[in-house]
Write a protein that holds these residues in place. Structure first.
Motif, short mmCIF file in Angstrom:
data_model
loop_
_atom_site.label_atom_id
_atom_site.label_comp_id
_atom_site.label_asym_id
_atom_site.label_seq_id
_atom_site.Cartn_x
_atom_site.Cartn_y
_atom_site.Cartn_z
N PHE A 1 -4.67 5.70 7.91
CA PHE A 1 -4.68 6.34 6.60
C PHE A 1 -5.49 7.64 6.67
O PHE A 1 -6.54 7.68 7.31
CB PHE A 1 -5.32 5.42 5.55
N ASP A 2 -5.03 8.66 5.97
CA ASP A 2 -5.81 9.90 5.89
C ASP A 2 -5.87 10.44 4.45
O ASP A 2 -6.33 11.56 4.23
CB ASP A 2 -5.27 10.97 6.83
N THR A 3 -5.40 9.66 3.49
CA THR A 3 -5.49 10.02 2.08
C THR A 3 -5.93 8.78 1.31
O THR A 3 -6.00 7.67 1.87
CB THR A 3 -4.15 10.48 1.51
N ARG A 4 -6.19 8.94 0.02
CA ARG A 4 -6.47 7.78 -0.81
C ARG A 4 -5.26 6.84 -0.78
O ARG A 4 -4.13 7.27 -0.54
CB ARG A 4 -6.79 8.20 -2.25
N VAL A 5 -5.51 5.58 -1.06
CA VAL A 5 -4.49 4.54 -0.94
C VAL A 5 -4.41 3.79 -2.26
O VAL A 5 -5.43 3.39 -2.83
CB VAL A 5 -4.84 3.56 0.20
N THR A 6 -3.19 3.60 -2.76
CA THR A 6 -2.97 2.73 -3.92
C THR A 6 -2.52 1.38 -3.40
O THR A 6 -1.51 1.27 -2.70
CB THR A 6 -1.91 3.31 -4.87
N PHE B 1 0.92 -4.73 -13.89
CA PHE B 1 0.66 -5.02 -12.49
C PHE B 1 -0.81 -4.76 -12.15
O PHE B 1 -1.46 -3.90 -12.74
CB PHE B 1 1.53 -4.15 -11.58
N SER B 2 -1.31 -5.50 -11.18
CA SER B 2 -2.64 -5.25 -10.66
C SER B 2 -2.57 -4.14 -9.63
O SER B 2 -1.61 -4.05 -8.85
CB SER B 2 -3.21 -6.51 -10.00
N ALA B 3 -3.58 -3.27 -9.61
CA ALA B 3 -3.60 -2.17 -8.64
C ALA B 3 -5.00 -1.60 -8.57
O ALA B 3 -5.76 -1.66 -9.53
CB ALA B 3 -2.60 -1.08 -9.02
N THR B 4 -5.31 -1.02 -7.41
CA THR B 4 -6.60 -0.38 -7.23
C THR B 4 -6.43 0.77 -6.25
O THR B 4 -5.47 0.81 -5.47
CB THR B 4 -7.64 -1.38 -6.71
N THR B 5 -7.37 1.71 -6.30
CA THR B 5 -7.36 2.84 -5.37
C THR B 5 -8.46 2.66 -4.35
O THR B 5 -9.61 2.35 -4.70
CB THR B 5 -7.55 4.17 -6.13
N VAL C 1 0.84 -1.20 0.00
CA VAL C 1 0.00 0.00 0.00
C VAL C 1 0.88 1.25 0.00
O VAL C 1 1.87 1.32 0.74
CB VAL C 1 -0.97 0.03 1.20
N ASN C 2 0.51 2.19 -0.85
CA ASN C 2 1.12 3.52 -0.86
C ASN C 2 0.08 4.53 -0.42
O ASN C 2 -1.05 4.50 -0.93
CB ASN C 2 1.60 3.89 -2.27
N ALA D 1 -9.40 1.34 3.31
CA ALA D 1 -8.09 0.81 3.68
C ALA D 1 -8.01 0.51 5.18
O ALA D 1 -7.44 -0.51 5.60
CB ALA D 1 -7.01 1.80 3.27
N GLN D 2 -8.58 1.40 5.99
CA GLN D 2 -8.55 1.20 7.44
C GLN D 2 -9.30 -0.06 7.86
O GLN D 2 -8.87 -0.79 8.77
CB GLN D 2 -9.17 2.41 8.15
N GLU D 3 -10.41 -0.31 7.20
CA GLU D 3 -11.18 -1.52 7.49
C GLU D 3 -10.36 -2.77 7.18
O GLU D 3 -10.42 -3.77 7.90
CB GLU D 3 -12.47 -1.53 6.67
N ARG D 4 -9.59 -2.72 6.12
CA ARG D 4 -8.85 -3.91 5.69
C ARG D 4 -7.55 -4.09 6.47
O ARG D 4 -7.15 -5.22 6.76
CB ARG D 4 -8.54 -3.79 4.19
N TRP D 5 -6.87 -2.96 6.80
CA TRP D 5 -5.57 -3.04 7.48
C TRP D 5 -5.61 -2.14 8.72
O TRP D 5 -5.09 -1.02 8.72
CB TRP D 5 -4.46 -2.59 6.53
N PRO D 6 -6.20 -2.61 9.81
CA PRO D 6 -6.39 -1.76 10.99
C PRO D 6 -5.09 -1.40 11.69
O PRO D 6 -5.09 -0.50 12.55
CB PRO D 6 -7.28 -2.62 11.89
N GLY D 7 -4.01 -2.05 11.37
CA GLY D 7 -2.73 -1.72 12.00
C GLY D 7 -2.08 -0.46 11.46
O GLY D 7 -1.09 0.01 12.02
#
Length: 392
Positions: A130-135, A111-115, A92-93, A121-127
């Motif tokens: 995030f405060d911006t969009r995620v690639t 490559f595969s990628a999604t925004t 994740v970026n 993103a927080q729901e998927r990776w709670p550790g």
């Protein structure tokens, strides 16, 4: 001094790049000798440890093509040696510096990628906070140098490459005709039509008077491994490290990118990278901000202010990691002025240097390029990696 021995190629430096070059040359049927100053696996340079980001989220086409080749070659090494070195746990970026439409650029290079939104993103990776969009790309992940380097070396040896560990090079001499290189150690002198130097922080002193190199800044970097908190473990309970598959799924590799010129200089030193290292914790670090050092006289101790700032980063941005339970890591960066690599040839000497803290993921592809130069004196370097870009 013992009698001279001759090879098709000599390599100085048995870290990642040198070992990958030995593999490529030996599998091409060439006789290869690799000389390494330290033990087979050591912690004095940049090629040790159990985790590196397999970060495919570049924006430069040259690097995107090269990392695609590297991924293919990492899998070829795994098949040849029956050793797992690459785990595609995803990447994740995020942050203000993450470019728009990055996912589309990654698609263009296969490559595969999604925004994702910050909430998704927080729901998927709670550790991770995030405060911006995620690639997000599932094609990124984590490499294990402590497995990869022995695998490269074993593969080279299977093709009859020879390795000399704990062997310091005392002199390098190019014959008057420019066709032969002689390399002297305490015990012997070896000769070959080509020499590959992949000596990391020691490139300048080895090549002084032989090949003009750009300034190479050697720094001691200090990432750290942080223990998991309840938010970082799949079972919801705090743990030193989580190695089960469910916990690993909560930790892709990550890059937190500040906007250009927007680092908070009072404590935010640079972009931040990290990943879960099974058995050790969550690794996080500043990029290329450590103190300049002499590689032969290092303290191996973290710079206190930067370590404290890293703990603050973990406290604010990694709820899945404990900022107060950590084990610092010490490694070196050898950085060129533009942070691009040197992969080029001058006379009979091939140079791989200045990998600037982001080279490991490319290791087998860099080994292929260095082998190409060693095999063909007329091979043209990639302009991005050519010595000529520095006017040398």
């Amino acid at each position: 001094m013992t009698a001279d021995a001759s090879y098709d190629h000599i390599i100085i430096g048995g870290g990642a790049m040198g070992s990958a070059t030995a593999w490529q040359l030996a599998r091409a049927g060439r006789s290869v000798l690799l000389i390494e100053r330290f033990a087979q696996l050591h912690a004095h340079g940049a090629s040790h440890g159990a985790s590196r980001n397999f970060n495919i989220a570049y924006t430069e086409p040259d690097y995107l093509d090269l990392v695609a080749e590297a991924g293919y070659l990492w899998r070829a090494l795994e098949a040849e040696t029956d050793t797992r070195v690459l785990d595609l746990v995803g990447l994740v970026n995020h942050g203000a510096g993450e470019p728009e439409h990055h996912d589309e650029l990654l698609h263009q290079h296969g490559f595969s990628a999604t925004t994702l939104t910050p909430h998704e993103a927080q729901e998927r990776w709670p550790g991770i906070r995030f405060d911006t969009r995620v690639t997000y790309t599932p094609d990124g992940g984590r490499l294990n140098p402590d497995r990869a380097i022995p695998a490269l070396q074993a593969a080279a040896v299977r093709h009859d490459a020879e390795f000399r560990y704990d062997t310091a090079v005392r002199a390098i001499e190019v014959a008057a005709d420019g066709q032969t290189v002689r390399v002297s150690t305490d015990d012997a002198t070896y000769s070959a039509p080509s020499l590959v130097v992949t000596a990391g922080a020691w490139a300048h002193p080895l090549l002084d008077g032989l090949v003009a190199l750009p300034p190479l800044r050697v720094t001691q970097e200090q990432p750290a491994h942080f223990a998991l908190t309840a938010a970082g473990a799949a079972d919801g309970a705090a743990a030193l490290v989580g190695v089960d598959e469910a916990t690993q799924a909560l930790w892709p590799g990550f890059n937190h990118l500040a906007a250009a010129g927007d680092h908070r200089t009072d404590w935010w030193y640079s972009d931040v990278y990290g990943m879960l290292t099974p058995g050790e914790g969550v690794k996080a670090g500043w990029h290329g901000t450590g103190p300049v050092v002499d590689p032969d006289h290092r303290s191996y101790q973290p710079e206190p202010r930067q370590l404290a700032a890293l703990q603050r980063y973990v406290r604010e941005w990694l709820p899945g990691a404990d900022p107060d339970r950590l084990v610092p890591v010490s490694c070196t960066y050898t950085t060129t002025p533009d942070e691009d690599f040197v992969v080029d040839r001058r006379g009979p000497i091939v140079v791989g240097a200045g990998f600037s803290g982001h080279g490991f993921k490319f290791t087998p592809a860099v080994g292929r390029m260095l082998a190409d130069h060693a095999l063909n004196a007329d091979a043209r370097p990639m302009p991005r990696f050519a010595l000529s870009r520095f006017g040398l």
